[in-house]
Design a protein around this motif. Structure first.
Motif, short mmCIF file in Angstrom:
data_model
loop_
_atom_site.label_atom_id
_atom_site.label_comp_id
_atom_site.label_asym_id
_atom_site.label_seq_id
_atom_site.Cartn_x
_atom_site.Cartn_y
_atom_site.Cartn_z
N ARG A 61 21.18 -22.50 -9.55
CA ARG A 61 20.39 -23.58 -9.94
C ARG A 61 18.91 -23.01 -9.71
N LEU A 62 18.91 -22.38 -8.49
CA LEU A 62 17.33 -21.84 -8.03
C LEU A 62 17.10 -20.56 -9.14
N THR A 63 18.06 -19.71 -9.61
CA THR A 63 17.57 -18.75 -10.38
C THR A 63 17.31 -19.21 -12.03
N ALA A 64 17.79 -20.55 -12.13
CA ALA A 64 17.50 -21.14 -13.59
C ALA A 64 16.00 -21.66 -13.43
N ALA A 65 15.96 -22.44 -12.27
CA ALA A 65 14.60 -23.34 -12.03
C ALA A 65 13.26 -22.19 -11.53
N TYR A 66 13.55 -21.09 -11.22
CA TYR A 66 12.60 -20.11 -10.77
C TYR A 66 12.81 -18.76 -11.62
N PRO A 67 12.67 -18.62 -12.88
CA PRO A 67 13.02 -17.50 -13.78
C PRO A 67 12.60 -16.43 -13.34
N SER A 68 11.01 -16.25 -12.74
CA SER A 68 10.42 -15.07 -12.45
C SER A 68 10.73 -14.74 -10.82
N ALA A 69 11.16 -15.69 -10.01
CA ALA A 69 11.39 -15.45 -8.59
C ALA A 69 12.17 -14.39 -8.35
N GLU A 70 12.06 -13.46 -7.28
CA GLU A 70 13.46 -12.73 -6.79
C GLU A 70 13.91 -13.61 -5.47
N ILE A 71 15.40 -13.62 -5.56
CA ILE A 71 16.05 -14.66 -4.80
C ILE A 71 16.90 -13.80 -3.71
N THR A 72 16.66 -14.05 -2.38
CA THR A 72 17.72 -13.56 -1.52
C THR A 72 18.58 -14.77 -0.75
N ALA A 73 19.78 -14.53 -0.99
CA ALA A 73 20.82 -15.39 -0.67
C ALA A 73 21.62 -15.21 0.48
N ILE A 74 21.63 -15.80 1.57
CA ILE A 74 22.36 -15.18 2.60
C ILE A 74 23.47 -16.10 3.43
N ASP A 75 24.55 -15.54 3.92
CA ASP A 75 25.33 -16.48 4.64
C ASP A 75 26.33 -15.55 5.43
N ILE A 76 26.90 -15.93 6.51
CA ILE A 76 27.56 -15.22 7.37
C ILE A 76 29.06 -15.20 6.91
N THR A 77 29.46 -15.87 5.79
CA THR A 77 30.87 -15.85 5.43
C THR A 77 30.74 -14.51 4.54
N PRO A 78 31.96 -13.96 4.53
CA PRO A 78 32.31 -13.01 3.35
C PRO A 78 32.32 -13.42 1.86
N ARG A 79 32.44 -14.73 1.76
CA ARG A 79 32.71 -15.20 0.39
C ARG A 79 31.51 -15.71 -0.27
N LEU A 80 30.13 -15.26 0.33
CA LEU A 80 29.05 -15.75 -0.19
C LEU A 80 28.88 -15.23 -1.74
N GLY A 81 28.42 -16.24 -2.64
CA GLY A 81 28.40 -15.88 -3.84
C GLY A 81 29.44 -15.84 -4.84
N ARG A 82 30.48 -15.92 -4.30
CA ARG A 82 31.87 -15.78 -5.00
C ARG A 82 31.88 -16.56 -6.14
N LEU A 83 31.29 -17.86 -6.28
CA LEU A 83 31.45 -18.60 -7.42
C LEU A 83 30.29 -18.66 -8.36
N PHE A 84 29.24 -17.76 -7.92
CA PHE A 84 27.91 -17.61 -8.79
C PHE A 84 28.24 -17.22 -10.18
N ARG A 85 27.59 -17.69 -11.15
CA ARG A 85 27.66 -17.62 -12.54
C ARG A 85 26.23 -17.41 -13.06
N GLY A 86 25.96 -16.19 -13.61
CA GLY A 86 24.77 -15.93 -14.09
C GLY A 86 24.34 -14.44 -13.66
N SER A 87 22.90 -14.13 -14.24
CA SER A 87 22.65 -12.83 -14.01
C SER A 87 22.21 -12.89 -12.55
N ARG A 88 22.62 -11.36 -12.00
CA ARG A 88 22.20 -11.04 -10.66
C ARG A 88 21.10 -10.23 -10.42
N ASP A 89 20.27 -10.09 -11.63
CA ASP A 89 19.10 -9.12 -11.78
C ASP A 89 18.24 -9.36 -10.66
N ARG A 90 17.99 -10.73 -10.32
CA ARG A 90 16.80 -11.13 -9.39
C ARG A 90 17.44 -11.65 -8.35
#
Length: 211
Positions: A61-90
């Motif tokens: 949702r952050l990628t859609a809300a901020y279409p020009s931003a570079e986003i760094t998403a972190i977690d200590i779990t190895p499952r991070l971002g597993r259900l993310f649907r969308g472009s990973r360009d940014r």
């Protein structure tokens, strides 16, 4: 013994896992409403850090809300971002701690988001996590903190039970006053400039901290 039934239960639903996760989450918090609040508080951002991104629901949702931003998403779990649907360009997903980011990217982010993470963190480590977030913030940056407020309602106990059994973590929620005190200790009273509740329950409380 650590109980972590979440991956097993979600795995049973195969291709419907994403829909199941969204439906489960919506019982407790409206993530769309939360991100809309973040945007009202911080209408534009160029570099965003999401701490404790999990499987990517808020990140998406952050990628859609901020279409020009570079986003760094972190977690200590190895499952991070597993259900993310969308472009990973940014978007970059990194398995690391916020302390790791603070050590290499101090003062780099104009928006940091921490959503429903702190109640999973043992009390003795919470100050260090918040202080590390402070290190990542650029001058004039915003930090949006959201967590589940402890009270004695049926929905609170249902949240506790489901969170405890699905994640296996030793959950420890704070009251609103405890959240404010914790945030003020790390950022100062004057930095807490707004707060709001997120539907569908008033247990969902968010604070805006500005450096």
């Amino acid at each position: 013994m650590r109980m972590n039934l979440g991956p097993f239960i979600r795995g049973m639903f195969g291709p419907y896992e994403n829909q199941l996760s969204e439906a489960y989450r919506s019982v407790y918090v409206d993530i769309d409403a939360f991100v809309e609040l973040v945007v009202r508080w911080m209408p534009s951002a160029s570099k965003i850090l999401e701490v404790g991104c999990g499987e990517g629901a808020v990140t998406q949702r952050l990628t859609a809300a901020y279409p020009s931003a570079e986003i760094t998403a972190i977690d200590i779990t190895p499952r991070l971002g597993r259900l993310f649907r969308g472009s990973r360009d940014r978007v970059r997903f990194i398995q690391c701690s916020v302390q790791d980011v603070a050590a290499t990217e101090a003062g780099c982010y104009d928006l940091v988001v921490l959503s429903d993470v702190l109640h999973h963190v043992p009390d003795e480590f919470r100050a260090d996590l918040l202080n590390a977030i402070g290190t990542t913030l650029a001058p004039g940056a915003s930090f949006v903190f959201k967590d589940w407020q402890r009270n004695y309602t049926p929905i609170h106990w249902l949240s506790y039970i489901s969170d405890r059994w699905l994640t296996g973590d030793r959950i420890s929620y704070m009251s609103r006053d405890e959240m404010r005190k914790r945030l003020a200790t790390s950022f100062g009273d004057a930095a807490l400039i707004a707060e709001a509740t997120i539907p569908p329950w008033r247990n969902n409380i968010a604070f805006l901290i500005r450096t």
